[in-house]
Motif scaffolding. Sequence first.
Motif, short mmCIF file in Angstrom:
data_model
loop_
_atom_site.label_atom_id
_atom_site.label_comp_id
_atom_site.label_asym_id
_atom_site.label_seq_id
_atom_site.Cartn_x
_atom_site.Cartn_y
_atom_site.Cartn_z
N VAL A 31 23.18 -17.75 92.69
CA VAL A 31 24.10 -17.65 91.43
C VAL A 31 24.43 -19.28 91.08
N LEU A 32 24.99 -20.37 92.69
CA LEU A 32 24.47 -21.39 91.32
C LEU A 32 23.78 -21.93 90.22
N ALA A 33 22.27 -21.60 90.73
CA ALA A 33 21.40 -21.96 89.94
C ALA A 33 21.38 -20.98 88.59
N ALA A 34 21.81 -19.88 88.52
CA ALA A 34 21.48 -18.50 87.57
C ALA A 34 22.73 -19.08 86.58
N LEU A 35 23.99 -19.57 87.16
CA LEU A 35 24.70 -20.14 86.17
C LEU A 35 24.41 -20.88 85.28
N VAL A 36 24.17 -22.00 85.84
CA VAL A 36 23.28 -23.63 85.61
C VAL A 36 21.77 -22.95 84.46
N SER A 351 17.57 -26.25 90.96
CA SER A 351 18.49 -26.00 92.25
C SER A 351 19.82 -27.45 92.48
N TYR A 352 18.50 -29.10 91.97
CA TYR A 352 19.54 -29.88 92.60
C TYR A 352 21.13 -30.03 91.60
N ALA A 353 21.09 -29.86 90.36
CA ALA A 353 22.36 -29.41 89.69
C ALA A 353 23.35 -28.86 90.09
N ALA A 354 22.77 -27.92 90.10
CA ALA A 354 23.88 -26.51 91.10
C ALA A 354 24.31 -26.45 92.33
N LEU A 355 23.05 -26.95 93.59
CA LEU A 355 24.15 -27.79 94.25
C LEU A 355 24.88 -28.55 94.48
N PRO A 363 28.40 -29.10 103.06
CA PRO A 363 27.24 -29.99 102.04
C PRO A 363 26.07 -30.01 101.36
N HIS A 364 26.02 -30.51 100.66
CA HIS A 364 24.67 -30.85 100.00
C HIS A 364 23.93 -32.04 99.77
N HIS A 365 24.54 -32.39 98.41
CA HIS A 365 24.47 -34.42 98.16
C HIS A 365 25.07 -35.00 99.13
N LEU A 420 20.66 -33.54 100.48
CA LEU A 420 20.08 -34.65 99.69
C LEU A 420 20.00 -35.54 99.14
N ALA A 421 19.81 -36.78 98.39
CA ALA A 421 20.76 -38.16 98.77
C ALA A 421 20.43 -37.86 97.18
N GLN A 422 21.39 -39.01 96.30
CA GLN A 422 21.48 -38.76 94.72
C GLN A 422 20.67 -39.26 93.98
N ILE A 423 20.23 -39.31 92.86
CA ILE A 423 18.70 -38.80 92.44
C ILE A 423 19.44 -40.57 91.20
N PRO A 424 19.14 -41.64 91.59
CA PRO A 424 17.22 -41.67 91.49
C PRO A 424 18.04 -42.18 93.12
#
Length: 554
Positions: A31-36, A351-355, A363-365, A420-424
Amino acid sequence: MLQRILAHFPAHTHPLTAVSDPDGLLGEEEVLAALVARGFTLVAEPDPVHLRHRLAQLEPWSAERPVVVVTAGALNALPYDIWQEARRVELALHTFFPTLSYPLVRLLSPAQRWQLARAPLPAQPLARQATAEFLLRHVFGADAALLAQPAQLIAWLDGYHARPEPMPPPLADALLAALRRFPAYANWPLAELIGSRDAFAAFVREQWLGYLQRATGQPLAEPGGTYFLAFERDQALQDVLPRLLRSGTLPRLALPGAGQVPAWARPAVLAAGEDDALRRGEELLATLEEAQPLAAASGRWEGWQTLARTWAAFNLLRYAPQGGLSAEQERRGRQLEARLDAAFWAWLGRSYAALGCQRLPVPHHVSHVPHYLAYQGRQGAWQRAALIILDGMALHDWLRIGPAWQARHPDWRFHEHLLLAQIPSITAVSRQALVSGLRPADFAETLQSNRSEPARWAAFWARQDLAGESCAYARLAPDRAELPAALTGPRVRVACLVDQSIDEMVHGSTLGEKGVQAALQVWLDGASRRLEALMAELLQLGFAVYVASDHGHV
């Protein structure tokens, strides 16, 4: 389910949408990925000041750059000007699963609900017990009638503990009640086997040692042990053995006179002087080569978590200081690494931004960690909490550290969750996000250093009404064996401790990753013991201890 949710969010139509989502339906990855993908930016900030700040950052909103404000509460509890301007949507879990017990379905994680959505719903409403059985069968593959024999249960537990998320406690209780009706499981520690991956693995290893002792007459197992698995008589258990080896639940055992055991048992024993690395490396490569296209095709974080654990186990062998893999296995590993990098990079783009929008309840990030700690505190999981950051610890490092700590502290209980670590993924960015609970965009002025971490840690907890002496931050010296003075006060409720030992090993290594792993063993034999003593002291003081890494290394 996906299309029904997305129907509320037509693309390029409404500049601002406010959504009441008390059940976290928007937290599902697809859902998140589709909205993004439709251009939406999701904002979930319970604090009205942070909400306004975030919305101001996103202005001007437009149909081409739409914003969705998500709240777990009622829409009319939002600031009035936001409520007035926004298009308003209310989502409710029971409308998607009307024939199932809502309190039980609500306990499922977003990923587990997504699995449930793929099952055909019952035509008639189910009561709580029937709903529990339905969820166990369709979400977790646990049909008690099909788990009546030990081999079936052991195989199911092996697969269940490979999943990234456990079942909710009420479902575990329902499964326990069903299994306890079977005479085969009288006196089994079923609650521990379901509740803990480590307990399950220890049980299997103990049972296997008991069998080998009976088969060879060698004193291998603890005296007076109770043995429930009759490997010698149960062919179905014998058939499960390769699976247990491949998953890593059962490590091979060096056994003098390994030729004494029957042919079916020999894959699980090592002859005198035989190295397990080649066989284990082959198993891990086969698993990775099979799982990589599946993870890439599914495009889901759950699949990547499972793959990451297997890849970390392979890297332990790959970078062992004494070597162990063949040249051919090394070559296959490099080829696989290139494919994994390409597939994971593509997944991150989707998916990164969506999560990053989904902080709770899972939690994801790493920036979600302080929010998760606060959430756990509100749920009554702790009265005092300590976050210990092992800067630079990769997942394959943890696969060495965790078992070493568990062996030295058998009363410690670990519950793991991958993030997931923050990027960078560098210390100045990812560790600062981990400490502050902020996205990197929210601390752009201090991206170049970590000097602001104490203030950012304190600021986060001040917003949770834990300010002043309730909050402490300290960096640990490698040779220090006592708690920093800042943590010894009785009023301290939340503490952050940063240990930079592993990160310094990585940056100081001149021999690559094998040099890091050699240094890590020295650390485990020395400085780690001092850190463990600090952790033990924190536990004695009533702290719940959370260990996290800000980023890894390759």
